[in-house]
Design an enzyme around this catalytic site. Structure first.
Site, short mmCIF file in Angstrom:
data_model
loop_
_atom_site.label_atom_id
_atom_site.label_comp_id
_atom_site.label_asym_id
_atom_site.label_seq_id
_atom_site.Cartn_x
_atom_site.Cartn_y
_atom_site.Cartn_z
N ASP A 142 0.86 -1.19 0.00
CA ASP A 142 0.00 0.00 0.00
C ASP A 142 0.90 1.24 0.00
O ASP A 142 1.39 1.65 1.05
CB ASP A 142 -0.90 -0.02 1.25
N GLU A 189 -2.42 -1.71 -5.06
CA GLU A 189 -3.64 -0.99 -5.42
C GLU A 189 -3.35 -0.05 -6.58
O GLU A 189 -2.31 0.60 -6.63
CB GLU A 189 -4.16 -0.19 -4.22
N ASP A 223 -2.09 0.89 7.41
CA ASP A 223 -1.31 0.74 6.18
C ASP A 223 -0.98 -0.73 5.94
O ASP A 223 -1.06 -1.22 4.81
CB ASP A 223 -0.01 1.56 6.27
#
Lengths: 165, 165
Positions: free
Chosen positions: A7, A67, A140
């Protein structure tokens, strides 16, 4: 199969590694890379890249899930996030890992069943799904684990479809 | 003093190296890094990073100048450019070069005297200022040389101010 989820964020890049073996998921490692605030931006990026390369070297994940942000508040945010993503993708390519990208919607849906879930809900569900007893898993790290989980889900679903042929 | 200018772009990242010695500028190298179109995006980024590191290793510039984009057409463009910039900044940090950033306006003004100059005007002026007889200097290379030239200009101007101080 071992998957690393990432992330990206300049302040705190989350990571999470999940092993999938005999129909069971187990978490191998998770945490966040937080470059020193005093570093100039380009050195922060390089620290993120170095730490990720070390992680990949140490754990040897076969595949990496990140992502793919389709959304950013404004041009400045997009540019900053883009630069961190650039450092992350360089690490993945430098270590010859296969890269898979998922939208925030896909990741949230895989973990909570709901594409608009909040970060806190993702955190709760990730800990439940992966049997993590540690209450202190940061958001996170849980977002990174969610990306890895989403990738495993997609992989296994595709495999089942193939078997049913 | 040796300065490397870089103009980041996923298709063609321009570079240009200028030596400044005894009040004269001379161009040492220029060109563009064009990753194979067939490569997936993260491998393109890593190729840009690798090629830049090789350039820095070969020419050992003391300082690096890169355009700092405050403007992008939309979020998607900003994200793409951001990722390429991330790969570029990682290379600069990994090779321990000092990084200097200038806006497009500053760079164009330093070279043409006009902040809104077009790429073609920048190209013409860069070739004139640096006595480049090669008509085939690409626009990515001339943008990179313009960034290096802008940095030298700023450096020398500051030095003169200090001397007068």
């Amino acid at each position: 199969m071992r998957v690393l989820g990432i992330d990206p964020s300049s302040q705190s890049t989350g990571f999470g590694i999940i092993d999938y073996d005999e129909e069971r998921c187990s978490v191998r490692a998770y945490g966040a890379i937080r470059p020193s605030r005093r570093l100039p931006f380009h050195r922060k990026l390089n620290e993120i890249r170095e730490r990720l390369e070390e992680l990949i070297e140490a754990h040897k994940p076969e595949e990496v899930a990140v992502e793919n942000p389709f959304y950013a508040r404004n041009i400045k945010t997009a540019m900053t996030l883009g630069q961190v993503r650039g450092a992350v993708l360089v690490a993945v390519a430098a270590r010859n890992c296969a890269l898979y990208e998922y939208s925030a919607l896909e990741i949230k849906k895989a973990v909570t069943g709901y594409g608009q879930a909040e970060k806190r809900q993702v955190n709760t569900m990730v800990r439940a799904l992966l049997h993590l007893k540690d209450d202190s898993v940061g958001q996170d790290a849980s977002d990174a684990l969610a990306a890895a989980y989403c990738h495993l889900n997609t992989r296994l679903f595709n495999k089942k479809l193939e078997e049913q042929g």
